[in-house]
Design a protein around this motif. Structure first.
Motif, PDB file in Angstrom:
ATOM      1  N   GLU A   1       0.776  -1.361  -0.344  1.00 41.77           N
ATOM      2  CA  GLU A   1      -0.187  -0.051  -0.103  1.00 41.77           C
ATOM      3  C   GLU A   1       1.126   1.238  -0.300  1.00 41.77           C
ATOM      4  OE1 GLU A   1      -3.075  -0.732   3.092  1.00 41.77           O
ATOM      5  OE2 GLU A   1      -3.504  -1.719   2.269  1.00 41.77           O
ATOM      6  N   ARG A   2       1.664   1.401   0.798  1.00 38.22           N
ATOM      7  CA  ARG A   2       3.432   2.194   0.815  1.00 38.22           C
ATOM      8  C   ARG A   2       3.325   2.783  -0.600  1.00 38.22           C
ATOM      9  NH1 ARG A   2       4.326   0.075   5.797  1.00 38.22           N
ATOM     10  NH2 ARG A   2       6.606  -0.861   4.707  1.00 38.22           N
ATOM     11  N   ALA A   3       3.481   1.626  -1.463  1.00 37.01           N
ATOM     12  CA  ALA A   3       4.121   1.988  -2.430  1.00 37.01           C
ATOM     13  C   ALA A   3       3.179   1.727  -3.458  1.00 37.01           C
ATOM     14  CB  ALA A   3       4.819   0.391  -3.026  1.00 37.01           C
ATOM     15  N   GLY A   4       1.687   2.283  -3.403  1.00 35.98           N
ATOM     16  CA  GLY A   4       0.600   2.368  -4.632  1.00 35.98           C
ATOM     17  C   GLY A   4       0.110   0.685  -4.363  1.00 35.98           C
ATOM     18  N   THR A   5      -0.098   0.283  -4.326  1.00 30.68           N
ATOM     19  CA  THR A   5      -0.868  -0.938  -4.896  1.00 30.68           C
ATOM     20  C   THR A   5      -0.368  -2.409  -3.897  1.00 30.68           C
ATOM     21  OG1 THR A   5       0.864  -2.828  -6.456  1.00 30.68           O
ATOM     22  CG2 THR A   5       2.008  -2.651  -5.131  1.00 30.68           C
ATOM     23  N   SER A   6      -0.989  -3.334  -4.578  1.00 31.38           N
ATOM     24  CA  SER A   6      -1.307  -4.098  -3.619  1.00 31.38           C
ATOM     25  C   SER A   6      -1.181  -6.075  -4.732  1.00 31.38           C
ATOM     26  CB  SER A   6      -2.964  -4.563  -3.785  1.00 31.38           C
ATOM     27  OG  SER A   6      -3.458  -5.177  -5.088  1.00 31.38           O
ATOM     28  N   LEU A   7      -0.805  -6.663  -3.161  1.00 36.44           N
ATOM     29  CA  LEU A   7      -0.236  -8.075  -3.268  1.00 36.44           C
ATOM     30  C   LEU A   7      -1.117  -8.502  -4.699  1.00 36.44           C
ATOM     31  CD1 LEU A   7       0.004  -9.869   0.019  1.00 36.44           C
ATOM     32  CD2 LEU A   7       1.964  -9.068  -1.312  1.00 36.44           C
ATOM     33  N   ASP A   8      -2.331  -8.375  -4.905  1.00 35.44           N
ATOM     34  CA  ASP A   8      -2.952  -9.366  -6.119  1.00 35.44           C
ATOM     35  C   ASP A   8      -2.470  -8.693  -7.528  1.00 35.44           C
ATOM     36  OD1 ASP A   8      -4.140 -10.689  -4.092  1.00 35.44           O
ATOM     37  OD2 ASP A   8      -6.334  -9.938  -4.366  1.00 35.44           O
ATOM     38  N   GLU A   9      -2.245  -7.223  -7.272  1.00 37.01           N
ATOM     39  CA  GLU A   9      -1.780  -6.852  -8.705  1.00 37.01           C
ATOM     40  C   GLU A   9      -0.375  -6.745  -8.395  1.00 37.01           C
ATOM     41  OE1 GLU A   9      -2.202  -2.087  -7.810  1.00 37.01           O
ATOM     42  OE2 GLU A   9      -4.301  -2.656  -8.228  1.00 37.01           O
ATOM     43  N   ALA A  10       0.688  -7.237  -7.708  1.00 34.12           N
ATOM     44  CA  ALA A  10       1.735  -7.267  -8.145  1.00 34.12           C
ATOM     45  C   ALA A  10       2.596  -8.980  -8.615  1.00 34.12           C
ATOM     46  CB  ALA A  10       2.873  -7.479  -6.754  1.00 34.12           C
ATOM     47  N   TRP A  11       1.157 -10.211  -7.711  1.00 27.74           N
ATOM     48  CA  TRP A  11       1.008 -11.081  -8.503  1.00 27.74           C
ATOM     49  C   TRP A  11       1.332 -11.867  -9.307  1.00 27.74           C
ATOM     50  CZ3 TRP A  11       3.296 -15.680  -6.202  1.00 27.74           C
ATOM     51  CH2 TRP A  11       2.352 -16.825  -6.628  1.00 27.74           C
ATOM     52  N   VAL A  12       0.130 -11.323 -10.228  1.00 21.63           N
ATOM     53  CA  VAL A  12      -0.322 -11.590 -11.530  1.00 21.63           C
ATOM     54  C   VAL A  12       0.896 -10.520 -12.742  1.00 21.63           C
ATOM     55  CG1 VAL A  12      -2.612 -12.104 -11.054  1.00 21.63           C
ATOM     56  CG2 VAL A  12      -1.713  -9.173 -12.009  1.00 21.63           C
ATOM     57  N   LEU A  13       1.786  -9.298 -12.115  1.00 21.17           N
ATOM     58  CA  LEU A  13       2.543  -8.920 -13.004  1.00 21.17           C
ATOM     59  C   LEU A  13       4.113 -10.258 -13.359  1.00 21.17           C
ATOM     60  CD1 LEU A  13       3.268  -5.680 -11.726  1.00 21.17           C
ATOM     61  CD2 LEU A  13       1.605  -5.794 -13.350  1.00 21.17           C
TER      62      LEU A  13
END
Length: 145
Positions: free
Chosen positions: A133-145
């Motif tokens: 969240e501090r980075a402006g994203t979420s784990l789910d978003e990062a998982w699919v990248l």
């Protein structure tokens, strides 16, 4: 132009007593930490996702939700070892899951120890989510990248 707008925004922040410079610095640091951690763990994440897909092909084509959870836990632990605000909870999880070599978390893997209901996992989970969240994203978003 841009410089004048930024100067005016900073002036207004001072007028209302906001530490906008500190807020922006915190966001920038959080983003840089997140980018470094996700870069350092990208190969692990792609390997885990690839193995999930291979297992799904063997087992009828669908990835099981529990398997996704297990894979994400390994990746999230790896992220925590890289994120400065999460390193302490990563060490707590190492003890709880009896991880001998942090860079090889699956070495000696014991399924029962990697239980997301454990309190040590809750602390790590929340810390890594907060870092995302501090980075402006979420784990789910990062998982699919």
């Amino acid at each position: 132009g841009w410089k004048a707008m930024v100067a005016e925004v900073m002036r207004m922040a001072r007028v209302v007593g906001s530490d906008l410079e500190g807020i922006w610095k915190g966001l920038a640091v959080g983003r840089l930490e997140w980018l470094a951690a996700t870069s350092a763990t990208h190969q692990l994440k792609t390997t885990l996702r690839s193995e999930l897909e291979k297992d799904a092909e063997k087992g009828g084509g669908e990835i099981q939700e529990g398997d996704i959870t297990d894979a994400k836990m390994v990746w999230m632990y790896a992220l925590a070892t890289q994120l400065p605000p999460c390193k302490e909870v990563a060490k707590d999880w190492e003890s709880a899951a009896r991880i001998v070599t942090p860079s090889q978390p699956l070495e000696g893997y014991t399924e029962e120890l990697w239980d997301p209901r454990r309190p040590e996992w809750a602390a790590l989970d929340l810390a890594v989510q907060a870092a995302a969240e501090r980075a402006g994203t979420s784990l789910d978003e990062a998982w699919v990248l």
